[in-house]
Design a protein around this motif. Sequence first.
Motif, PDB file in Angstrom:
ATOM      1  N   ALA A 102       0.836  -1.204   0.000  1.00  0.00           N
ATOM      2  CA  ALA A 102       0.000   0.000   0.000  1.00  0.00           C
ATOM      3  C   ALA A 102       0.869   1.251   0.000  1.00  0.00           C
ATOM      4  CB  ALA A 102      -0.926  -0.013   1.208  1.00  0.00           C
ATOM      5  N   ARG A 103       1.949   1.246   0.768  1.00  0.00           N
ATOM      6  CA  ARG A 103       2.856   2.395   0.796  1.00  0.00           C
ATOM      7  C   ARG A 103       3.506   2.611  -0.564  1.00  0.00           C
ATOM      8  NH1 ARG A 103       5.640   0.863   6.575  1.00  0.00           N
ATOM      9  NH2 ARG A 103       4.236   2.066   7.932  1.00  0.00           N
ATOM     10  N   THR A 104       3.917   1.513  -1.166  1.00  0.00           N
ATOM     11  CA  THR A 104       4.542   1.622  -2.488  1.00  0.00           C
ATOM     12  C   THR A 104       3.565   2.195  -3.505  1.00  0.00           C
ATOM     13  OG1 THR A 104       6.009  -0.249  -2.013  1.00  0.00           O
ATOM     14  CG2 THR A 104       5.673   0.323  -4.322  1.00  0.00           C
ATOM     15  N   ARG A 105       2.340   1.711  -3.473  1.00  0.00           N
ATOM     16  CA  ARG A 105       1.325   2.195  -4.411  1.00  0.00           C
ATOM     17  C   ARG A 105       1.001   3.668  -4.163  1.00  0.00           C
ATOM     18  NH1 ARG A 105      -0.735   3.139  -9.091  1.00  0.00           N
ATOM     19  NH2 ARG A 105      -3.018   3.247  -9.167  1.00  0.00           N
ATOM     20  N   LEU A 106       0.910   4.053  -2.887  1.00  0.00           N
ATOM     21  CA  LEU A 106       0.615   5.448  -2.573  1.00  0.00           C
ATOM     22  C   LEU A 106       1.739   6.354  -3.054  1.00  0.00           C
ATOM     23  CD1 LEU A 106      -1.225   7.528  -1.233  1.00  0.00           C
ATOM     24  CD2 LEU A 106      -0.056   7.074   0.932  1.00  0.00           C
ATOM     25  N   ALA A 107       2.985   5.940  -2.862  1.00  0.00           N
ATOM     26  CA  ALA A 107       4.116   6.727  -3.340  1.00  0.00           C
ATOM     27  C   ALA A 107       4.075   6.882  -4.845  1.00  0.00           C
ATOM     28  CB  ALA A 107       5.430   6.080  -2.900  1.00  0.00           C
ATOM     29  N   GLU A 108       3.686   5.811  -5.533  1.00  0.00           N
ATOM     30  CA  GLU A 108       3.582   5.848  -6.998  1.00  0.00           C
ATOM     31  C   GLU A 108       2.517   6.855  -7.438  1.00  0.00           C
ATOM     32  OE1 GLU A 108       1.645   2.859 -10.295  1.00  0.00           O
ATOM     33  OE2 GLU A 108       2.921   1.978  -8.743  1.00  0.00           O
ATOM     34  N   VAL A 109       1.365   6.832  -6.793  1.00  0.00           N
ATOM     35  CA  VAL A 109       0.271   7.736  -7.160  1.00  0.00           C
ATOM     36  C   VAL A 109       0.627   9.181  -6.830  1.00  0.00           C
ATOM     37  CG1 VAL A 109      -2.131   8.346  -6.708  1.00  0.00           C
ATOM     38  CG2 VAL A 109      -1.469   5.942  -6.888  1.00  0.00           C
ATOM     39  N   LEU A 110       1.213   9.395  -5.643  1.00  0.00           N
ATOM     40  CA  LEU A 110       1.569  10.750  -5.243  1.00  0.00           C
ATOM     41  C   LEU A 110       2.699  11.323  -6.092  1.00  0.00           C
ATOM     42  CD1 LEU A 110       1.401  10.542  -1.337  1.00  0.00           C
ATOM     43  CD2 LEU A 110      -0.294  11.451  -2.920  1.00  0.00           C
ATOM     44  N   GLY A 111       3.472  10.456  -6.727  1.00  0.00           N
ATOM     45  CA  GLY A 111       4.549  10.929  -7.589  1.00  0.00           C
ATOM     46  C   GLY A 111       4.075  11.397  -8.946  1.00  0.00           C
ATOM     47  N   SER A 112       2.819  11.133  -9.270  1.00  0.00           N
ATOM     48  CA  SER A 112       2.277  11.578 -10.558  1.00  0.00           C
ATOM     49  C   SER A 112       1.825  13.033 -10.458  1.00  0.00           C
ATOM     50  CB  SER A 112       1.106  10.675 -10.966  1.00  0.00           C
ATOM     51  OG  SER A 112       0.055  10.764 -10.010  1.00  0.00           O
ATOM     52  N   ASP A 113       1.312  13.567 -11.521  1.00  0.00           N
ATOM     53  CA  ASP A 113       0.894  14.968 -11.568  1.00  0.00           C
ATOM     54  C   ASP A 113      -0.462  15.112 -10.873  1.00  0.00           C
ATOM     55  OD1 ASP A 113       0.629  17.623 -12.119  1.00  0.00           O
ATOM     56  OD2 ASP A 113       0.013  17.343 -14.202  1.00  0.00           O
ATOM     57  N   ILE A 114      -0.433  15.488  -9.593  1.00  0.00           N
ATOM     58  CA  ILE A 114      -1.666  15.630  -8.819  1.00  0.00           C
ATOM     59  C   ILE A 114      -1.738  17.038  -8.236  1.00  0.00           C
ATOM     60  CG2 ILE A 114      -1.683  13.181  -8.238  1.00  0.00           C
ATOM     61  CD1 ILE A 114      -0.797  14.025  -5.399  1.00  0.00           C
ATOM     62  N   ARG A 115      -2.920  17.419  -7.819  1.00  0.00           N
ATOM     63  CA  ARG A 115      -3.117  18.752  -7.246  1.00  0.00           C
ATOM     64  C   ARG A 115      -3.704  18.714  -5.846  1.00  0.00           C
ATOM     65  NH1 ARG A 115      -5.642  22.359 -12.255  1.00  0.00           N
ATOM     66  NH2 ARG A 115      -3.935  21.999 -13.734  1.00  0.00           N
ATOM     67  N   ASP A 116      -4.257  17.574  -5.444  1.00  0.00           N
ATOM     68  CA  ASP A 116      -5.030  17.544  -4.206  1.00  0.00           C
ATOM     69  C   ASP A 116      -4.798  16.223  -3.480  1.00  0.00           C
ATOM     70  OD1 ASP A 116      -7.395  19.209  -2.929  1.00  0.00           O
ATOM     71  OD2 ASP A 116      -7.940  17.102  -2.758  1.00  0.00           O
ATOM     72  N   PHE A 117      -4.637  16.282  -2.147  1.00  0.00           N
ATOM     73  CA  PHE A 117      -4.435  15.072  -1.353  1.00  0.00           C
ATOM     74  C   PHE A 117      -5.187  15.243  -0.042  1.00  0.00           C
ATOM     75  CE2 PHE A 117      -1.367  12.562   1.464  1.00  0.00           C
ATOM     76  CZ  PHE A 117      -1.958  11.345   1.159  1.00  0.00           C
ATOM     77  N   LEU A 118      -6.155  14.363   0.197  1.00  0.00           N
ATOM     78  CA  LEU A 118      -6.950  14.385   1.422  1.00  0.00           C
ATOM     79  C   LEU A 118      -6.604  13.157   2.249  1.00  0.00           C
ATOM     80  CD1 LEU A 118     -10.469  15.161  -0.135  1.00  0.00           C
ATOM     81  CD2 LEU A 118      -8.679  16.795   0.513  1.00  0.00           C
ATOM     82  N   THR A 119      -6.502  13.332   3.547  1.00  0.00           N
ATOM     83  CA  THR A 119      -6.235  12.175   4.397  1.00  0.00           C
ATOM     84  C   THR A 119      -6.944  12.319   5.729  1.00  0.00           C
ATOM     85  OG1 THR A 119      -4.507  10.886   5.520  1.00  0.00           O
ATOM     86  CG2 THR A 119      -4.053  13.204   5.151  1.00  0.00           C
ATOM     87  N   MET A 120      -7.545  11.234   6.182  1.00  0.00           N
ATOM     88  CA  MET A 120      -8.126  11.144   7.516  1.00  0.00           C
ATOM     89  C   MET A 120      -7.344  10.090   8.288  1.00  0.00           C
ATOM     90  SD  MET A 120     -12.283  11.546   7.447  1.00  0.00           S
ATOM     91  CE  MET A 120     -12.649  10.013   6.602  1.00  0.00           C
ATOM     92  N   SER A 121      -7.048  10.385   9.537  1.00  0.00           N
ATOM     93  CA  SER A 121      -6.291   9.433  10.343  1.00  0.00           C
ATOM     94  C   SER A 121      -6.932   9.296  11.716  1.00  0.00           C
ATOM     95  CB  SER A 121      -4.841   9.898  10.513  1.00  0.00           C
ATOM     96  OG  SER A 121      -4.151   9.046  11.407  1.00  0.00           O
TER      97      SER A 121
END
Length: 371
Positions: free
Chosen positions: A161-180
């Motif tokens: 999951a961490r690897t996949r998240l890093a891959e997605v966040l490394g692409s051209d994105i503008r917005d990131f929401l997180t609840m913890s």
Amino acid sequence: MTVDVVAAEGVPVVTSSVPIGAALPSLVRWGLSSDADLVFRTLATFGPRPRRVLSSELGLPVRRTDQALAELHECDAVVSTDDSRAAARIWTARRPAEVVTALRTRRLQIVNAEARERSHHAVLRALRATPVGRDLPLVTAPGTPGTCADGVRYLSSRDRARTRLAEVLGSDIRDFLTMSNDQAIDAESARAAAPLDLALLARGVRVRVLALPPADGDPLDVSGHLVNGTSFQRRESPGVPLKLVIVDHRISLFPADPANLERGYLEVSRPSVVQALIRLFERQWDGAAAHLALPAIRLSEREQKLITLLAAGHTDQSAAQHLRISARSVTGILRALMDRLGVENRFQLGLALGALRVAAPPSLALPDQES
């Protein structure tokens, strides 16, 4: 640096092990009085002292000094010699880190793990009860990694999951929401997140974090290098329903099993489900309290000059020479600013002043500015 002092009543005072000017945690943050905080700082910095010496040095009436010492003694922040006469007792501060740890432990309010799991499952049951999420996995974690429904993929371990998240966040994105719904971040997660956070900040990605209040009740939690007022925003809510990240309004990830994060995450890219999770996030965000609301502050001319010099790379000594003051005065000015903003060290002070836009970036500072 240590300081040798001899008490006024002829009682030798042991040298301090805490360097002068070192940042000490504010005990006021943990419910102690300002007098107790002042007495503790003095003992921690300058070494053991009898009550009358403390009273004289600090300009406090003996009665207030005694009350402060009693307060500190009650929470085990100081110890004294066993002399039966109060005036002859020598008071010593315990190590600041140990004191803060004890105060944190005293105030811990741990979220019930079973309630957290029930909340997670309630959200997913509500989704499955709607047409948009009816074919989401019925079991906590699917048995086989990979696609398990239209627009739903099972990442079968936390590392995947961490690897996949890093891959997605490394692409051209503008917005990131997180609840913890974590009350504390473990060291491994912090190490994994730090490079991603820095990269997002550098790229100007808008980040919003919704989190539980810390278990220890500490009102100050500067999140590393990120501060409200930049592209990073953080709010707290006691009712965060589940652990969730949403990337660019198109991909969401949440634990497959809230009781065991090592069982991996579900990645959902189905637009209808992602939109339902975004609506959940926005409702929670709107009802949450803004985190780290820094008080307004206006710097004096000397404070402004000092901050500008330090931002330009000057040491305390060279800044003091520019301002024609002593290095100890520099330490005093910075300590006063830390206390005004409720921060513990120079790193946090720099973050707070930057967020309030009262400190110039290094590239704009004037290293040769004279007072």
